[in-house]
Design a protein around this motif. Structure first.
Motif, mmCIF file in Angstrom:
data_model
loop_
_atom_site.group_PDB
_atom_site.id
_atom_site.type_symbol
_atom_site.label_atom_id
_atom_site.label_comp_id
_atom_site.label_asym_id
_atom_site.label_seq_id
_atom_site.Cartn_x
_atom_site.Cartn_y
_atom_site.Cartn_z
ATOM 1 N N LEU A 162 0.829 -1.205 0.000
ATOM 2 C CA LEU A 162 0.000 0.000 0.000
ATOM 3 C C LEU A 162 0.865 1.258 0.000
ATOM 4 N N PRO A 163 0.428 2.301 -0.695
ATOM 5 C CA PRO A 163 1.154 3.572 -0.629
ATOM 6 C C PRO A 163 1.122 4.123 0.796
ATOM 7 N N GLU A 164 2.101 4.922 1.130
ATOM 8 C CA GLU A 164 2.246 5.442 2.493
ATOM 9 C C GLU A 164 0.993 6.144 3.009
ATOM 10 N N TYR A 165 0.326 6.894 2.185
ATOM 11 C CA TYR A 165 -0.835 7.660 2.641
ATOM 12 C C TYR A 165 -2.160 7.058 2.168
ATOM 13 N N SER A 166 -2.216 5.755 2.071
ATOM 14 C CA SER A 166 -3.426 5.062 1.655
ATOM 15 C C SER A 166 -4.532 5.253 2.693
ATOM 16 N N ASP A 167 -5.775 5.309 2.230
ATOM 17 C CA ASP A 167 -6.893 5.422 3.161
ATOM 18 C C ASP A 167 -7.487 4.057 3.516
#
Length: 92
Positions: free
Chosen positions: A35-40
């Motif tokens: 997952l990307p670092e700022y995933s919701d």
């Protein structure tokens, strides 16, 4: 994972089974790791089958971050750092 409600957790195996991939808990872990670092995506709500956090192995201090996020949702840890799955495990 987005279906796991605030204040509840699911195991890697639970998520794999819901995705119709029973027995592929590690695959869930790999997906979360990607997952990307700022995933919701509420990644913090996925824990291991023993009620423990596993993130510290991949990211030093990551388990503390995960714990703080879960505590902010009302999830309680025992003296050994475990979550009571009978109380906090989400059952869809």
């Amino acid at each position: 994972m987005r279906q796991i409600p605030l204040g509840y957790v699911a195991t890697y195996g639970d998520v794999a089974s819901l995705a119709q991939l029973p027995g592929h808990a590690r695959l869930v872990g790999y997906a979360l790791h990607a997952l990307p670092e700022y995933s919701d995506v509420p990644w913090q709500r996925v824990i291991n089958a023993q009620g423990k956090l596993s993130l510290g192995r991949a990211y030093p201090g990551g388990d503390l971050h995960q714990r703080h996020l879960l505590e902010a949702e009302g999830i309680v840890f025992d003296a050994n750092g475990n979550i009571d799955l009978k109380r906090f495990r989400w059952q869809p």
